[in-house]
Design a protein around this motif. Structure first.
Motif, PDB file in Angstrom:
ATOM      1  N   TYR A 273       0.833  -1.204   0.000  1.00  0.00           N
ATOM      2  CA  TYR A 273       0.000   0.000   0.000  1.00  0.00           C
ATOM      3  C   TYR A 273       0.869   1.255   0.000  1.00  0.00           C
ATOM      4  N   LEU A 274       1.882   1.278   0.851  1.00  0.00           N
ATOM      5  CA  LEU A 274       2.748   2.458   0.947  1.00  0.00           C
ATOM      6  C   LEU A 274       3.515   2.701  -0.352  1.00  0.00           C
ATOM      7  N   VAL A 275       4.060   1.637  -0.931  1.00  0.00           N
ATOM      8  CA  VAL A 275       4.776   1.780  -2.201  1.00  0.00           C
ATOM      9  C   VAL A 275       3.821   2.268  -3.278  1.00  0.00           C
ATOM     10  N   ASN A 276       2.618   1.708  -3.293  1.00  0.00           N
ATOM     11  CA  ASN A 276       1.616   2.128  -4.278  1.00  0.00           C
ATOM     12  C   ASN A 276       1.283   3.607  -4.112  1.00  0.00           C
ATOM     13  N   GLU A 277       1.080   4.045  -2.885  1.00  0.00           N
ATOM     14  CA  GLU A 277       0.768   5.457  -2.635  1.00  0.00           C
ATOM     15  C   GLU A 277       1.909   6.369  -3.083  1.00  0.00           C
ATOM     16  N   LEU A 278       3.141   5.982  -2.768  1.00  0.00           N
ATOM     17  CA  LEU A 278       4.290   6.793  -3.184  1.00  0.00           C
ATOM     18  C   LEU A 278       4.386   6.854  -4.704  1.00  0.00           C
ATOM     19  N   LEU A 279       4.171   5.729  -5.349  1.00  0.00           N
ATOM     20  CA  LEU A 279       4.239   5.675  -6.804  1.00  0.00           C
ATOM     21  C   LEU A 279       3.144   6.535  -7.428  1.00  0.00           C
ATOM     22  N   VAL A 280       1.924   6.404  -6.924  1.00  0.00           N
ATOM     23  CA  VAL A 280       0.803   7.182  -7.466  1.00  0.00           C
ATOM     24  C   VAL A 280       1.061   8.682  -7.265  1.00  0.00           C
ATOM     25  N   ASP A 281       1.506   9.050  -6.085  1.00  0.00           N
ATOM     26  CA  ASP A 281       1.781  10.471  -5.824  1.00  0.00           C
ATOM     27  C   ASP A 281       2.886  11.001  -6.721  1.00  0.00           C
ATOM     28  N   SER A 282       3.953  10.222  -6.888  1.00  0.00           N
ATOM     29  CA  SER A 282       5.062  10.713  -7.717  1.00  0.00           C
ATOM     30  C   SER A 282       4.634  10.821  -9.179  1.00  0.00           C
ATOM     31  N   LEU A 283       3.843   9.870  -9.666  1.00  0.00           N
ATOM     32  CA  LEU A 283       3.376   9.957 -11.052  1.00  0.00           C
ATOM     33  C   LEU A 283       2.382  11.094 -11.231  1.00  0.00           C
ATOM     34  N   ALA A 284       1.511  11.279 -10.254  1.00  0.00           N
ATOM     35  CA  ALA A 284       0.514  12.346 -10.346  1.00  0.00           C
ATOM     36  C   ALA A 284       1.172  13.720 -10.398  1.00  0.00           C
ATOM     37  N   ASN A 285       2.320  13.859  -9.770  1.00  0.00           N
ATOM     38  CA  ASN A 285       3.017  15.149  -9.734  1.00  0.00           C
ATOM     39  C   ASN A 285       4.085  15.288 -10.807  1.00  0.00           C
ATOM     40  N   SER A 286       4.213  14.302 -11.663  1.00  0.00           N
ATOM     41  CA  SER A 286       5.236  14.328 -12.699  1.00  0.00           C
ATOM     42  C   SER A 286       4.685  14.969 -13.977  1.00  0.00           C
ATOM     43  N   ARG A 287       5.306  16.052 -14.407  1.00  0.00           N
ATOM     44  CA  ARG A 287       4.879  16.742 -15.639  1.00  0.00           C
ATOM     45  C   ARG A 287       4.985  15.816 -16.850  1.00  0.00           C
ATOM     46  N   ALA A 288       6.072  15.063 -16.914  1.00  0.00           N
ATOM     47  CA  ALA A 288       6.281  14.166 -18.053  1.00  0.00           C
ATOM     48  C   ALA A 288       5.174  13.111 -18.102  1.00  0.00           C
ATOM     49  N   PHE A 289       4.834  12.555 -16.944  1.00  0.00           N
ATOM     50  CA  PHE A 289       3.776  11.542 -16.921  1.00  0.00           C
ATOM     51  C   PHE A 289       2.431  12.168 -17.279  1.00  0.00           C
ATOM     52  N   GLN A 290       2.191  13.380 -16.823  1.00  0.00           N
ATOM     53  CA  GLN A 290       0.935  14.064 -17.152  1.00  0.00           C
ATOM     54  C   GLN A 290       0.829  14.287 -18.655  1.00  0.00           C
ATOM     55  N   ARG A 291       1.929  14.702 -19.294  1.00  0.00           N
ATOM     56  CA  ARG A 291       1.914  14.888 -20.755  1.00  0.00           C
ATOM     57  C   ARG A 291       1.664  13.559 -21.452  1.00  0.00           C
ATOM     58  N   PHE A 292       2.334  12.506 -20.969  1.00  0.00           N
ATOM     59  CA  PHE A 292       2.132  11.178 -21.532  1.00  0.00           C
ATOM     60  C   PHE A 292       0.665  10.757 -21.413  1.00  0.00           C
TER      61      PHE A 292
END
Length: 70
Positions: free
Chosen positions: A13-32
């Motif tokens: 759960y913790l790893v998933n939350e960290l991953l989701v938060d980091s992707l949600a805040n990533s400009r590159a991922f948002q553009r993708f």
């Protein structure tokens, strides 16, 4: 055994939350994500148009066959 399973679920759960938060805040991922979404919408629209074209062609072929049989 049950305690290990609980710890594993908490860590997952913790790893998933960290991953989701980091992707949600990533400009590159948002553009993708935006590009992917737009591409999927375009493909869905193209598929709908092709489906309509094929349906019209089938109707026309049916009319031609009926007119030849009568």
């Amino acid at each position: 055994m049950a305690g290990g399973n609980f710890v594993q679920r908490v860590m997952s759960y913790l790893v998933n939350e960290l991953l989701v938060d980091s992707l949600a805040n990533s400009r590159a991922f948002q553009r993708f994500a935006v590009r992917t979404s737009k591409s999927m919408e375009e493909m869905a629209s193209l598929a709908a148009k092709k489906r309509q074209e094929i349906a019209e062609q089938v109707k026309e072929m049916s009319r031609n066959i009926e007119s030849k049989n009568h």
